[in-house]
Design a protein around this motif. Structure first.
Motif, PDB file in Angstrom:
ATOM      1  N   ASN A 192     -31.167  40.117  35.836  1.00  0.00           N
ATOM      2  CA  ASN A 192     -32.246  39.503  35.064  1.00  0.00           C
ATOM      3  C   ASN A 192     -33.221  38.851  36.034  1.00  0.00           C
ATOM      4  OD1 ASN A 192     -33.887  38.117  33.272  1.00  0.00           O
ATOM      5  ND2 ASN A 192     -32.181  37.603  31.906  1.00  0.00           N
ATOM      6  N   SER A 196     -35.682  31.587  35.917  1.00  0.00           N
ATOM      7  CA  SER A 196     -34.559  30.686  35.630  1.00  0.00           C
ATOM      8  C   SER A 196     -33.226  31.410  35.790  1.00  0.00           C
ATOM      9  CB  SER A 196     -34.694  30.117  34.210  1.00  0.00           C
ATOM     10  OG  SER A 196     -34.705  31.179  33.250  1.00  0.00           O
ATOM     11  N   GLN A 197     -33.192  32.694  35.388  1.00  0.00           N
ATOM     12  CA  GLN A 197     -31.953  33.467  35.518  1.00  0.00           C
ATOM     13  C   GLN A 197     -31.675  33.851  36.969  1.00  0.00           C
ATOM     14  OE1 GLN A 197     -29.579  34.324  33.250  1.00  0.00           O
ATOM     15  NE2 GLN A 197     -30.633  32.952  31.838  1.00  0.00           N
ATOM     16  N   ASN A 200     -30.135  30.700  38.321  1.00  0.00           N
ATOM     17  CA  ASN A 200     -28.791  30.440  37.791  1.00  0.00           C
ATOM     18  C   ASN A 200     -28.428  31.547  36.793  1.00  0.00           C
ATOM     19  OD1 ASN A 200     -26.363  29.381  37.022  1.00  0.00           O
ATOM     20  ND2 ASN A 200     -27.222  27.729  35.774  1.00  0.00           N
ATOM     21  N   PRO A 201     -27.758  32.614  37.234  1.00  0.00           N
ATOM     22  CA  PRO A 201     -27.460  33.733  36.341  1.00  0.00           C
ATOM     23  C   PRO A 201     -26.240  33.530  35.455  1.00  0.00           C
ATOM     24  CG  PRO A 201     -26.688  34.233  38.551  1.00  0.00           C
ATOM     25  CD  PRO A 201     -27.364  32.889  38.622  1.00  0.00           C
ATOM     26  N   ARG A 205     -26.015  27.417  30.622  1.00  0.00           N
ATOM     27  CA  ARG A 205     -26.883  26.634  31.494  1.00  0.00           C
ATOM     28  C   ARG A 205     -26.167  25.434  32.089  1.00  0.00           C
ATOM     29  NH1 ARG A 205     -33.030  26.877  29.991  1.00  0.00           N
ATOM     30  NH2 ARG A 205     -33.148  28.968  29.114  1.00  0.00           N
TER      31      ARG A 205
END
Length: 776
Positions: A192, A196-197, A200-201, A205
Motif C-alpha cells: 500500500n 500513512s501505510q 506503518n503498514p 493503527r
C-alpha cells in the motif's frame, strides 16, 4: 486363415529386416576415404593411417592408407608405420584426502588436477574420490520473511542464535551465523503506497510496524552470538498487500553479495523462513517492472536492495544457476499450507532441502539440523564450464549401490570419513579439434574444492618422416610427410609429377573401350586415381562389392577382407562371405557332436532326419538310445523282458557287463539310463564303438515297485491313524462342553435375586411444589 498367415509372415519378415538394419547401424562405419592423416584419425577411433613409403599400389588412391588396423596389416603395412594416436590420462596433482578439518589444508576431493589427451570419438575414463572430513566449517545465513503474518515467528527467532550454534557445534567447531529479512517490492500492487501505510503498514493503527522494504541485510556472518541477538532483537515486523512475497529477490542478493554477507569458502547454508509463496519472473509487469534481473549485487551501505523497483523478480532457473555457482545450499523452512510449492521448487534447485515449519517457528532449530544432515550426506559430483563438443557421463560407486552412465555423480547416505568413488568418462566431437587446449572443472555441490581437468585434442599426426622439398616428390616439388607428398602450387599427383596448367589425356586411363578408369576414379597425369575401396591400374577391382555377412563386407575385418570382388577369409572362417566359422565348440554335447544325430557346419548343428533343436537332441517318434537298447540290457542281464526268447540272435552285437550298485554310487550319473520293466527298474549305461554296443548294467538290490508300495502303504496308515485320533479328541471335547452347558443352565434357573429397595439409594431428580400454585 490364409490371409492371416500371410500377414504374420510379412510382419515377421519386416521385424527381421528392421532388426538387421539396427544391427548394421551399430556396426562401426568404414574409415572414410581421406587424403590426409589428420582427417583419417578424426573420422573414427578405429581408423589408422599407414605412412609407409610407396604403400599404395597401382590405381589406389592415397586415401586408401586410412583403414582399420587388421585391414592394413593384411595389406602389408607394418606396426612401425601405423599412425594411431591413443588417449591418455595423466594425474598431475593427487593430494591425500583429509580425515578432519583441524589441518591447515583440508582435502576432500581428489585428484586435484588431471591432464587428458582425447582423440575424437574415443572414450577416456578416470576416477574421482571424495571423503567428508570431520568438522568441516559452516556458514549459515538466516533469511526471514517479515510480512505481518510472521509476527509470532519473529519473537522466537530472536532467541534462536545460541540454539542454532549449539546444534551446529555438534558437527563442527567453526560456525558463523548471519541474518537478513525481506518483505516485497515497495510499489503497487505489492504494498500500500498511501503515505500513512508506508510509514506503518500494520492492520491496526495502535500497533507499530516498520516501513515495508524488499530485502535488507541485517548482520554479516559472525560467531559473536551477543551481537547477533542484539541486531535481530532490534528488528520489527512489517507488512504488504498481496500473499506472494519477494523471497527470490532476497535469496539472489544474499547469494551474489559475497562481501556484504561475508561468505567463506566453506559449507554455505541459507535458511529461508516464510509462510507464503513467492513472486517469480514476469510478476513484476504488474507494477510496470519489465527489466530482467542482472544477477548482480545492488546493496547500499545500509544493506538495502536499492534497485528492487527497477529489476523484475528472478526466474527459478536463474536463481538455481546463481546458487550453484556460489555453492550455496538453501534450506526452505515453510509452513504446511505452502509446503507442496517449495517441495516443487527444491526439485528445480540442486542440493536444496525443505522442511515443515510450525506456525510460530518453534521447531526451526531441529528443522535446520535435519536438513543439514540430509544435505551433507548427499554427494553430488557435477561439471562446470564444459566446452562445446565434449560429452561426459558418471558411474557412481556408493556404499550401498552403483549407477552407471548418469549425467552427474550422485551418492546418498554418505557418512563422515566414508569415501565414495566416481568413474568419469569423456569423449569429444571433431569440432573440438579447432580449439586446441581446453579445460573445465569438476566439483561436489556444497564444497569449495574443484578438480581442474585440462585436455588436449589428438587431431594431428606426428610423423617422423617429414622432408621439406623432398626428392621423393619429383625432385623437390613438394613436402613429404606421413607417406604422402604435399605438392607446391602448380603441381599435383602422387609424386607431384603433373603440372596443373597442362591438360591430362584420358587415353592411358582407358582399357577395352570402357570409360576412363572404368568410371570409378579420375585420370590424373595419365594414371587412374581410384575412388574409395577401388584399386587397380584401371580401377577394375572393387573392394566394396563383395558379399556381406551380418551387414558387413566379408563379415567385417575380424573375419576377412574384400579383394577385387571376392572375400579373403581369415584362418578360422570360410565361405563366400566369410560367414562360416570353422569352430565346433557350439556343436559339442556330452553325447558327441550334435548329440550324435547331426553334423556341425559353420559352428551350427545340421540335424539328421527327424531330429531338431539347436543340438539335435529331440526327435518325436524316434527311439532314444536308452529305449533302443533297453530290451537287450534286460534280456542279457536278467533273462527277462520281451527279447528273452530271442536274445542271442537279436542282441548279437551287444556286450553286457554287470556291476554292483555300490560300485557306481560315487560316479557321475550323467548319461545313465533307467527303464521300467514288468516289475522293477533297470539302470544301465550305453556306449558304442565301431558298431559294437557295450552296456554296463547295475545289479538289482531290491524290487523297486514293492518298496514303493510298502512306503505308500505306510504313509497312508499313519495318515489314517492321525485322522482317527483327531476325530476322537474332537468328539470328547464336544461331549464335555455339552455337559458343562447343561449344568450352567440348571444353576441359572435356581438363582433368586433380592427385590428389596436399597436404603442408600437416592433418586437423581427432585420435585419441588410451589405453595402458591393452585391446581384445578
Amino acid at each position: 486363415m490364409a490371409f492371416v498367415a500371410f500377414s504374420l509372415a510379412i510382419g515377421f519378415l519386416l521385424i527381421l529386416g528392421s532388426s538387421g538394419n539396427k544391427e548394421t547401424e551399430h556396426q562401426p562405419d568404414n574409415c572414410k576415404h581421406t587424403l590426409s592423416c589428420s582427417e583419417c584419425i578424426k573420422s573414427h577411433p578405429s581408423c589408422v593411417w599407414c605412412s609407409a613409403k610407396n604403400f599404395t599400389q597401382g590405381g589406389e588412391s592415397e586415401g586408401s592408407r586410412c583403414a582399420t588396423r587388421p585391414e592394413l596389416l593384411q595389406r602389408g603395412c607394418d606396426e612401425e608405420h601405423m599412425i594411431d594416436p591413443q588417449g591418455l590420462v595423466d594425474i598431475v596433482a593427487d593430494a591425500p584426502l583429509s580425515d578432519n578439518a583441524d589441518q591447515d589444508t583440508i582435502t576432500q576431493l581428489a585428484p586435484q588436477k588431471v591432464h587428458l589427451k582425447l582423440r575424437p570419438g574415443e572414450k577416456t575414463k578416470f576416477q574421482v574420490r571424495f571423503k567428508r572430513a570431520e568438522g568441516y566449517p559452516i556458514d549459515l545465513y538466516y533469511l526471514m520473511d517479515l510480512s505481518y503474518s510472521m509476527k509470532d515467528d519473529l519473537e522466537n527467532v530472536k532467541k534462536l542464535g545460541s540454539d542454532i550454534q549449539q546444534v551446529l557445534h555438534k558437527v563442527t567447531k567453526s560456525v558463523q551465523i548471519g541474518f537478513g529479512s525481506f518483505v516485497d517490492k515497495t510499489v503497487l500492487p505489492y504494498v500500500n503506497t498511501v503515505k500513512s501505510q508506508l510509514r506503518n503498514p500494520c492492520p491496526s493503527r495502535t500497533e507499530r510496524c516498520q516501513p515495508p522494504f524488499s530485502y535488507r541485510h541485517v548482520l554479516s556472518l559472525t560467531s559473536n552470538l551477543t551481537l547477533l541477538q542484539q541486531r535481530v532483537s532490534a528488528e520489527n515486523i512489517s507488512g504488504n498487500l498481496d500473499s506472494p512475497e519477494g523471497g527470490l529477490d532476497a535469496i539472489l542478493q544474499a547469494a551474489v553479495c559475497t562481501d556484504h554477507i561475508g561468505w567463506r569458502n566453506v559449507t554455505r547454508l541459507l535458511v529461508f523462513a516464510s509462510d507464503d509463496v513467492f513472486h517469480m519472473a514476469g510478476d513484476g509487469k504488474l507494477a510496470g517492472i519489465y527489466i530482467p534481473t542482472d544477477g548482480r549485487c545492488h546493496l547500499n551501505e545500509n544493506g538495502e536492495y536499492v534497485h528492487s523497483n527497477m529489476y523484475d523478480y528472478p526466474s527459478v532457473g536463474h536463481l538455481a544457476q546463481i546458487l550453484s555457482a556460489t555453492n550455496i545450499q538453501p534450506i526452505f523452512a515453510v509452513t504446511s499450507n505452502v509446503l507442496p510449492t517449495y517441495e516443487g521448487l527444491c526439485e528445480l534447485i540442486p542440493k536444496s532441502a525443505v522442511g515443515e515449519l510450525k506456525e510460530d517457528s518453534s521447531n526451526v532449530v531441529n528443522l535446520i539440523s535435519q536438513a543439514y544432515n540430509n544435505l551433507s550426506s548427499t554427494v553430488n559430483l557435477e561439471h562446470v564450464n564444459l566446452p562445446k563438443g565434449i560429452h561426459i557421463s558418471y558411474d557412481s560407486h556408493c556404499p550401498d549401490s552403483t549407477t552407471e552412465g548418469q549425467p552427474q555423480g550422485l551418492c546418498s547416505g554418505v557418512k563422515i570419513n566414508q569415501m565414495v568413488d566416481f568413474d568419469v568418462t569423456l569423449w569429444m566431437d571433431k569440432k573440438s579439434c579447432q580449439d586446441g587446449m581446453q579445460s573445465f572443472q569438476l566439483r561436489v555441490l556444497g564444497f569449495n574444492e574443484e578438480i581442474n581437468v585440462n585436455f588436449e585434442p589428438l587431431c594431428d599426426c606426428k610423423c617422423s618422416d617429414e622432408e621439406v622439398f623432398s626428392n621423393h616428390c619429383n625432385g623437390g616439388l613438394g613436402n613429404y610427410s606421413c607417406g604422402i607428398c604435399s605438392c607446391i602450387d602448380g603441381y599435383r599427383g602422387k609424386h607431384c609429377e603433373c603440372q596443373q596448367n597442362k591438360h591430362d589425356t584420358d587415353v592411358n586411363c582407358i582399357t577395352m573401350g570402357s570409360l576412363p578408369c572404368n568410371g570409378r576414379g579420375r585420370c590424373e597425369c595419365g594414371r587412374c586415381a581410384c575412388n574409395q575401396n577401388v584399386r587397380g591400374e584401371f580401377c577394375e577391382c572393387d573392394n566394396a562389392s563383395c558379399e556381406r555377412n551380418e551387414g558387413q563386407v566379408c563379415g567385417g575385418p575380424s573375419r576377412g577382407v574384400c579383394s577385387c570382388g571376392s572375400c579373403k577369409c581369415n584362418s578360422n572362417y570360410t565361405g563366400s562371405a566369410c560367414g562360416c566359422s570353422l569352430d565346433t565348440s557350439a556343436c559339442k554335447t556330452p553325447s558327441g557332436i550334435c548329440s550324435g544325430s547331426g553334423k556341425c557346419e559353420c559352428n551350427k548343428c545340421v540335424c539328421d532326419k527327424g531330429y531338431f533343436n539347436k543340438l539335435c537332441s529331440e526327435c518325436p517318434g524316434c527311439q532314444t538310445l536308452c529305449q533302443k537298447h533297453s530290451g537287450c540290457a534286460e534280456c542279457k542281464a536278467f533273462r527277462t523282458g520281451p527279447l528273452r526268447d530271442n536274445c542271442t540272435l537279436s542282441c548279437a552285437h551287444v556286450n553286457v557287463t554287470m556291476m554292483k550298485a555300490s560300485e557306481s554310487s560315487g560316479e557321475d550319473r550323467d548319461g545313465w539310463c533307467q527303464e521300467k520293466t514288468e516289475d522293477t527298474l533297470i539302470t544301465f549305461h550305453v556306449t558304442e564303438d565301431k558298431g559294437v554296443v557295450h552296456i554296463l548294467v547295475q545289479e538289482k538290490e531290491e524290487n523297486a515297485f514293492q518298496t514303493n508300495n510298502l512306503i505308500v502303504g505306510l504313509v497312508l496308515g499313519i495318515s489314517l491313524l492321525g485322522l482317527l485320533i483327531i476325530v476322537l479328541y474332537r468328539v470328547t471335547i464336544e461331549l464335555y462342553d455339552r455337559q458343562e452347558y447343561q449344568r450352567f443352565v440348571k444353576e441359572r434357573n435356581k438363582e433368586r435375586w433380592n427385590d428389596a429397595q436399597n436404603p442408600l439409594y437416592k433418586s437423581a431428580t427432585t420435585t419441588v411444589m410451589n405453595p402458591n400454585f393452585i391446581q384445578e
